[in-house]
Motif scaffolding. Structure first.
Motif, PDB file in Angstrom:
ATOM      1  N   LYS A 448       0.836  -1.204   0.000  1.00 10.73           N
ATOM      2  CA  LYS A 448       0.000   0.000   0.000  1.00 10.73           C
ATOM      3  C   LYS A 448       0.870   1.253   0.000  1.00 10.73           C
ATOM      4  CE  LYS A 448      -3.809  -2.490   0.726  1.00 10.73           C
ATOM      5  NZ  LYS A 448      -3.201  -3.831   0.723  1.00 10.73           N
ATOM      6  N   MET A 449       1.907   1.236   0.828  1.00 14.72           N
ATOM      7  CA  MET A 449       2.807   2.390   0.942  1.00 14.72           C
ATOM      8  C   MET A 449       3.499   2.685  -0.390  1.00 14.72           C
ATOM      9  SD  MET A 449       2.633   3.468   4.098  1.00 14.72           S
ATOM     10  CE  MET A 449       2.460   3.042   5.832  1.00 14.72           C
ATOM     11  N   GLU A 450       3.976   1.636  -1.047  1.00 17.96           N
ATOM     12  CA  GLU A 450       4.704   1.835  -2.311  1.00 17.96           C
ATOM     13  C   GLU A 450       3.781   2.303  -3.425  1.00 17.96           C
ATOM     14  OE1 GLU A 450       7.764   2.100  -2.701  1.00 17.96           O
ATOM     15  OE2 GLU A 450       8.501   1.229  -0.835  1.00 17.96           O
ATOM     16  N   ARG A 451       2.527   1.858  -3.399  1.00 24.04           N
ATOM     17  CA  ARG A 451       1.570   2.370  -4.377  1.00 24.04           C
ATOM     18  C   ARG A 451       1.341   3.867  -4.169  1.00 24.04           C
ATOM     19  NH1 ARG A 451      -2.258  -1.502  -7.007  1.00 24.04           N
ATOM     20  NH2 ARG A 451      -1.246  -3.530  -6.857  1.00 24.04           N
ATOM     21  N   ILE A 452       1.264   4.273  -2.919  1.00 25.83           N
ATOM     22  CA  ILE A 452       1.126   5.706  -2.621  1.00 25.83           C
ATOM     23  C   ILE A 452       2.389   6.450  -3.042  1.00 25.83           C
ATOM     24  CG2 ILE A 452       0.876   7.396  -0.757  1.00 25.83           C
ATOM     25  CD1 ILE A 452      -0.802   5.258   0.737  1.00 25.83           C
ATOM     26  N   ASN A 453       3.574   5.882  -2.761  1.00 27.77           N
ATOM     27  CA  ASN A 453       4.841   6.506  -3.165  1.00 27.77           C
ATOM     28  C   ASN A 453       4.914   6.675  -4.679  1.00 27.77           C
ATOM     29  OD1 ASN A 453       5.740   6.675  -0.537  1.00 27.77           O
ATOM     30  ND2 ASN A 453       6.915   4.781  -0.626  1.00 27.77           N
ATOM     31  N   LEU A 454       4.499   5.634  -5.406  1.00 27.81           N
ATOM     32  CA  LEU A 454       4.520   5.700  -6.867  1.00 27.81           C
ATOM     33  C   LEU A 454       3.561   6.769  -7.364  1.00 27.81           C
ATOM     34  CD1 LEU A 454       5.426   4.631  -9.621  1.00 27.81           C
ATOM     35  CD2 LEU A 454       3.648   2.877  -9.453  1.00 27.81           C
ATOM     36  N   TYR A 455       2.397   6.833  -6.752  1.00 29.01           N
ATOM     37  CA  TYR A 455       1.403   7.841  -7.138  1.00 29.01           C
ATOM     38  C   TYR A 455       1.945   9.243  -6.905  1.00 29.01           C
ATOM     39  CZ  TYR A 455      -3.296   9.776  -7.758  1.00 29.01           C
ATOM     40  OH  TYR A 455      -4.387  10.462  -8.214  1.00 29.01           O
TER      41      TYR A 455
END
Length: 466
Positions: A448-455
């Protein structure tokens, strides 16, 4: 007659154009960016993840909207209204906007009212003056216009920084939210294991009575329950602190009582393999640096114009009066004066020349900062993608390990019933299972964190949701 014509000609030049003023065209700005030493050293690989041809509108954001929950959306909206950092930033932006308006006022004449009186102590005469004075610096070389445009560029740079702050706060709220959910799941998991271990303790108490278990078995189980309860207290405290962080981000009092769900929403959409380059170019920090380049472009012009002569037109309209008999009324002596002045710097120790050099150096610095921001943006996208791919693989391996451990524990329980195994082996395997399940929760959180970081790395369109 000639004097009037000259003044009118100067006024017309001042009103219609600035001789030294230039707009920062796209070609000029691109040329500055291309001269970056940082950018010149970077080689773009063949398997670049950005596509210059694809339009950003064609990109699907399903991989980030998978994270959307009604509660998270409410928390983000609340944070946008009440977060302390955003409230402070709003006032800072307001100050920049007012400063921009002040810079623009230098292009227009200034008018002031003057009233004074003087007394001659020897003759006892008194003179009183009342007047309106106006002065106007003709912006021949574009100095004032450049200052105004530099202020406007600074405003838009700060505005993009303000947008980035909103995006960052929204991302922090989302991360704190999912961190708290992970904590809830961990609490539930440990409580479940404590309950299972207590059930095992009851079973061994019965077995001890009939002689099939001993004190060592019960001691092992009691020690495990105490260890798990200590671990649970640690998780509960960390979870309370994460709730406080979430409350603080949304502008609430941090009492640690905000309730969130106890499970992750399923992730259904895959991450795209490539992204439109336009997304990277529209990142708020990249845009902020772009306007900083425009700002220093104008500041260089302003510094150069300061080395040239300046022309000021001034006029005054007023009246004077005195207690002397010849001038006995302040309203009987109207005064009208019109004049001009030319000021040119001759010697100032090279200060103005050095100032131009400083502004040129500052321009190069901002261009290099822009290139660094672009390089960091590329790194953020590449890192987030690599981390996501790795996390997905780790979760797959971890789930397989959990399935094998559960099967192994079931076999161990059967062996204990027939007396071919003991509690110590079972507790060790249960501990391994708990460790793997806690690790899986952390991996799901990291996903979840990395998806937010990518976004965020791709510009975070509309903050956290598309």
């Amino acid at each position: 007659m000639y004097r009037k014509l000259i003044i009118l000609g100067i006024l017309s030049v001042g009103l219609t154009s600035c001789i030294g003023y230039k707009e920062p065209t796209k070609e000029n700005i691109n040329q500055l960016k291309e001269n970056s030493e940082i950018a010149a050293h970077v080689t773009i690989p063949d398997d670049w993840i950005f596509d210059r041809e694809t339009n950003s509108r064609s990109l699907s954001y399903g991989w980030i909207t998978d994270l959307k929950t009604p509660q998270l959306e409410i928390l983000i909206k609340e944070g946008m209204l009440y977060n302390a950092d955003l409230i402070i930033a709003r006032e800072k932006l307001n100050q920049i906007e007012l400063a921009m308006e002040i810079a623009g006022s230098n292009l227009y004449p200034s008018v002031s009212a003057v009233a004074n009186t003087s007394n001659n102590l020897v003759s006892e005469s008194q003179i009183r003056r009342l007047a309106l004075k106006a002065s106007w610096e003709i912006d021949l070389w574009g100095k004032n216009k450049s200052a105004q445009m530099a202020s406007i560029s600074d405003y838009f740079s700060v505005k993009h920084q303000n947008t980035l702050l909103h995006q960052s706060i929204a991302a922090m709220i989302a991360k704190a939210y999912y961190l708290n959910i992970a904590g809830n799941i961990q609490e539930d998991k440990i409580e479940s294991y404590i309950q299972q271990t207590k059930e095992l303790e009851k079973l061994y108490m019965i077995q001890k009575k009939v002689g099939t278990a001993n004190a060592l078995d019960l001691s092992n189980i009691s020690a495990e329950i105490i260890s798990l309860e200590g671990y649970l207290e640690k998780i509960r405290n960390a979870n309370t602190q994460s709730r406080r962080s979430l409350e603080l981000l949304t502008g609430r009092y941090p009492e640690g009582k905000l309730a969130t769900q106890h499970s992750f929403e399923p992730v259904e959409n895959d991450i795209p393999e490539s992204f439109p380059l336009e997304l990277l170019e529209n990142r708020s920090d990249i845009q902020a640096y772009h306007f900083q380049i425009e700002k220093v472009f104008y500041e260089v012009q302003q510094a150069k114009a300061a080395r040239l002569p300046s022309l000021t037109i001034s006029s005054s309209l007023g009246t004077a009066g005195s207690n002397v008999e010849a001038i006995n009324s302040i309203f009987s002596n109207p005064l009208l004066r019109v004049g001009g002045g030319l000021v040119s710097p001759l010697f100032n120790g090279g200060k103005l020349k050095k100032n131009v050099e400083i502004k040129n150096s500052r321009q190069k610095q901002v261009v290099e900062e822009y290139s660094k921001a672009v390089l960091n943006a590329l790194n953020e996208v590449e890192s987030s993608l690599a981390n996501l791919q790795s996390v997905e693989k780790q979760m797959s391996y971890n789930r397989k390990a959990i399935d094998e451990l559960k099967n192994n524990i079931n076999l161990t329980r059967k062996q204990i019933k027939v007396g071919t195994n003991n509690s110590f082996v079972l507790i060790r395997k249960q501990r391994d299972l708990l460790k793997n399940e806690m690790n899986l929760i952390n991996l799901e959180l990291q996903d979840k964190m990395e998806r937010i970081n990518l976004y965020m790395a791709l510009g975070a369109k509309n903050f956290i949701y598309s």
